[in-house]
Design a protein around this motif. Structure first.
Motif, PDB file in Angstrom:
ATOM      1  N   GLY A 288      -7.012   6.399   1.310  1.00  0.00           N
ATOM      2  CA  GLY A 288      -7.934   5.823   0.017  1.00  0.00           C
ATOM      3  C   GLY A 288      -7.334   4.470  -0.422  1.00  0.00           C
ATOM      4  N   VAL A 289      -6.028   4.802  -0.875  1.00  0.00           N
ATOM      5  CA  VAL A 289      -5.533   3.219  -1.401  1.00  0.00           C
ATOM      6  C   VAL A 289      -5.846   1.961  -0.820  1.00  0.00           C
ATOM      7  CG1 VAL A 289      -3.273   1.766  -2.213  1.00  0.00           C
ATOM      8  CG2 VAL A 289      -2.884   4.133  -2.954  1.00  0.00           C
TER       9      VAL A 289
ATOM     10  N   LEU B 177       4.232   5.556  -5.514  1.00  0.00           N
ATOM     11  CA  LEU B 177       4.350   5.091  -7.159  1.00  0.00           C
ATOM     12  C   LEU B 177       3.314   6.141  -7.671  1.00  0.00           C
ATOM     13  CD1 LEU B 177       5.439   4.084  -9.621  1.00  0.00           C
ATOM     14  CD2 LEU B 177       3.995   2.416  -9.277  1.00  0.00           C
ATOM     15  N   GLN B 178       1.781   6.397  -7.253  1.00  0.00           N
ATOM     16  CA  GLN B 178       0.705   7.384  -7.815  1.00  0.00           C
ATOM     17  C   GLN B 178       0.709   8.817  -7.426  1.00  0.00           C
ATOM     18  OE1 GLN B 178      -2.592   5.842  -9.164  1.00  0.00           O
ATOM     19  NE2 GLN B 178      -1.553   3.698  -8.557  1.00  0.00           N
ATOM     20  N   HIS B 179       1.898   9.003  -6.344  1.00  0.00           N
ATOM     21  CA  HIS B 179       2.052  10.430  -6.867  1.00  0.00           C
ATOM     22  C   HIS B 179       2.932  10.458  -7.928  1.00  0.00           C
ATOM     23  CE1 HIS B 179       0.853  10.944  -1.787  1.00  0.00           C
ATOM     24  NE2 HIS B 179      -0.519  11.018  -2.788  1.00  0.00           N
ATOM     25  N   LEU B 180       4.302  10.093  -7.954  1.00  0.00           N
ATOM     26  CA  LEU B 180       5.529  10.280  -8.625  1.00  0.00           C
ATOM     27  C   LEU B 180       4.546  10.813 -10.279  1.00  0.00           C
ATOM     28  CD1 LEU B 180       8.042   8.108  -7.845  1.00  0.00           C
ATOM     29  CD2 LEU B 180       8.157  10.199  -7.638  1.00  0.00           C
ATOM     30  N   GLY B 181       2.883   9.298 -10.029  1.00  0.00           N
ATOM     31  CA  GLY B 181       2.706   9.690 -11.063  1.00  0.00           C
ATOM     32  C   GLY B 181       1.745  10.896 -11.815  1.00  0.00           C
ATOM     33  N   GLY B 182       1.589  11.646 -10.366  1.00  0.00           N
ATOM     34  CA  GLY B 182       0.259  12.951 -11.042  1.00  0.00           C
ATOM     35  C   GLY B 182      -0.977  12.601 -10.092  1.00  0.00           C
ATOM     36  N   PHE B 183      -0.492  11.943  -9.640  1.00  0.00           N
ATOM     37  CA  PHE B 183      -2.268  10.975  -9.092  1.00  0.00           C
ATOM     38  C   PHE B 183      -2.498  11.903  -7.439  1.00  0.00           C
ATOM     39  CE2 PHE B 183      -1.661   7.714 -12.465  1.00  0.00           C
ATOM     40  CZ  PHE B 183      -2.436   8.209 -13.432  1.00  0.00           C
ATOM     41  N   ASN B 184      -2.253  13.031  -7.313  1.00  0.00           N
ATOM     42  CA  ASN B 184      -1.818  13.670  -5.844  1.00  0.00           C
ATOM     43  C   ASN B 184      -3.382  13.612  -4.973  1.00  0.00           C
ATOM     44  OD1 ASN B 184       1.674  14.041  -6.734  1.00  0.00           O
ATOM     45  ND2 ASN B 184       0.760  15.529  -7.827  1.00  0.00           N
ATOM     46  N   HIS B 185      -4.079  12.949  -5.604  1.00  0.00           N
ATOM     47  CA  HIS B 185      -5.260  13.288  -4.726  1.00  0.00           C
ATOM     48  C   HIS B 185      -5.129  11.583  -4.028  1.00  0.00           C
ATOM     49  CE1 HIS B 185      -6.677  10.835  -8.207  1.00  0.00           C
ATOM     50  NE2 HIS B 185      -7.468   9.975  -7.293  1.00  0.00           N
ATOM     51  N   TRP B 186      -4.197  10.737  -3.665  1.00  0.00           N
ATOM     52  CA  TRP B 186      -4.759   9.372  -3.134  1.00  0.00           C
ATOM     53  C   TRP B 186      -3.894   9.635  -1.573  1.00  0.00           C
ATOM     54  CZ3 TRP B 186      -6.897   4.982  -4.041  1.00  0.00           C
ATOM     55  CH2 TRP B 186      -7.688   4.713  -5.587  1.00  0.00           C
ATOM     56  N   ASP B 187      -4.552   8.869  -1.050  1.00  0.00           N
ATOM     57  CA  ASP B 187      -3.481   8.783   0.331  1.00  0.00           C
ATOM     58  C   ASP B 187      -3.362   7.510   1.067  1.00  0.00           C
ATOM     59  OD1 ASP B 187      -6.039   8.499   1.788  1.00  0.00           O
ATOM     60  OD2 ASP B 187      -6.641  11.047   2.396  1.00  0.00           O
ATOM     61  N   LEU B 188      -3.033   7.501   1.793  1.00  0.00           N
ATOM     62  CA  LEU B 188      -2.945   5.882   2.208  1.00  0.00           C
ATOM     63  C   LEU B 188      -3.653   5.299   2.564  1.00  0.00           C
ATOM     64  CD1 LEU B 188      -0.789   3.708   2.506  1.00  0.00           C
ATOM     65  CD2 LEU B 188      -0.418   3.892   5.214  1.00  0.00           C
TER      66      LEU B 188
ATOM     67  N   GLU C 176       0.853  -1.170  -0.438  1.00  0.00           N
ATOM     68  CA  GLU C 176       0.252   0.040  -0.059  1.00  0.00           C
ATOM     69  C   GLU C 176       0.929   1.347  -0.034  1.00  0.00           C
ATOM     70  OE1 GLU C 176      -2.457  -3.363   2.016  1.00  0.00           O
ATOM     71  OE2 GLU C 176      -0.387  -2.357   1.979  1.00  0.00           O
ATOM     72  N   GLN C 177       1.639   1.731   0.634  1.00  0.00           N
ATOM     73  CA  GLN C 177       2.568   2.686   1.398  1.00  0.00           C
ATOM     74  C   GLN C 177       2.892   2.874  -0.217  1.00  0.00           C
ATOM     75  OE1 GLN C 177       2.453   5.001   3.912  1.00  0.00           O
ATOM     76  NE2 GLN C 177       3.663   6.057   1.628  1.00  0.00           N
ATOM     77  N   ARG C 178       3.715   1.785  -0.893  1.00  0.00           N
ATOM     78  CA  ARG C 178       5.015   1.971  -2.243  1.00  0.00           C
ATOM     79  C   ARG C 178       4.081   1.936  -3.532  1.00  0.00           C
ATOM     80  NH1 ARG C 178       8.184  -3.040  -2.275  1.00  0.00           N
ATOM     81  NH2 ARG C 178       6.271  -4.170  -1.925  1.00  0.00           N
TER      82      ARG C 178
END
Length: 182
Positions: free
Chosen positions: A60-61, A47-58, A41-43
């Motif tokens: 949410g995942v 990765l989502q943040h590196l890809g520009g999907f910044n709306h995610w938090d732990l 989950e944390q990784r």
């Protein structure tokens, strides 16, 4: 007077027959294509943040992965202890037999190795093996490398609004332009 349509994500679709004919995807030595595992989950979030999907938090995942189909069908590529490519397998909420290829992302340092293709193909195979008839995805006009990948995997543009043909003409023109130098 026509009011311009607000931007809407592009939709692409393919069917099980095309997905069934995908050639096997080979990933480089030292990489592993696998399903989601508890502890990812944390990784996955990073990765989502590196890809520009910044709306995610732990949270949410974790919540997103509670769906059993999504949890079982999602795919990641790892190397060592790094998660470097991933995508979710999401069942469509209202269309039985339709799955979403959802939030495809590759670590910027590992692009060009076929890892995005590997996770996408893995999810597509999962859907076919579990009786899904069609696979759809949403993307943005500016994600040209991803759109090129999706086209090569057999996805077609869905023209669901009057602005779509002109947007797709621009995208196809951009994709035809040579890249790189020399």
């Amino acid at each position: 007077m026509n009011t311009p349509l607000p931007p809407k994500q592009l939709r692409m679709a393919t069917d099980a027959e095309r997905a069934r004919t995908l050639p096997s995807t080979r990933i480089p030595d030292g990489y592993e294509l696998r399903g989601f595992q508890p502890g990812d989950e944390q990784r996955w979030l990073a990765l989502q943040h590196l890809g520009g999907f910044n709306h995610w938090d732990l949270e949410g995942v974790e919540r997103y992965l509670e769906d059993p189909v999504r949890r079982d069908g999602s795919r990641v590529v790892t190397t060592g202890d790094r998660l470097v490519a991933a995508t979710f397998a999401t069942p469509h909420e209202s269309l039985d037999g339709t799955g979403y290829l959802d939030y495809v992302v590759s670590h910027p340092d590992y692009r060009g190795l076929g890892l995005g293709r590997a996770v996408c193909s893995g999810v597509m195979r999962f859907f076919v093996e579990h009786g899904y008839d069609s696979i759809i995805l949403l993307t943005d006009d500016w994600r040209l490398p991803a759109i090129g990948l999706y086209l090569s995997l057999g996805f077609d543009p869905v023209m669901e609004r009057e602005d779509m043909p002109s947007r797709w003409r621009v995208i196809m023109s951009e994709l035809e332009k040579p890249t790189g130098v020399g």
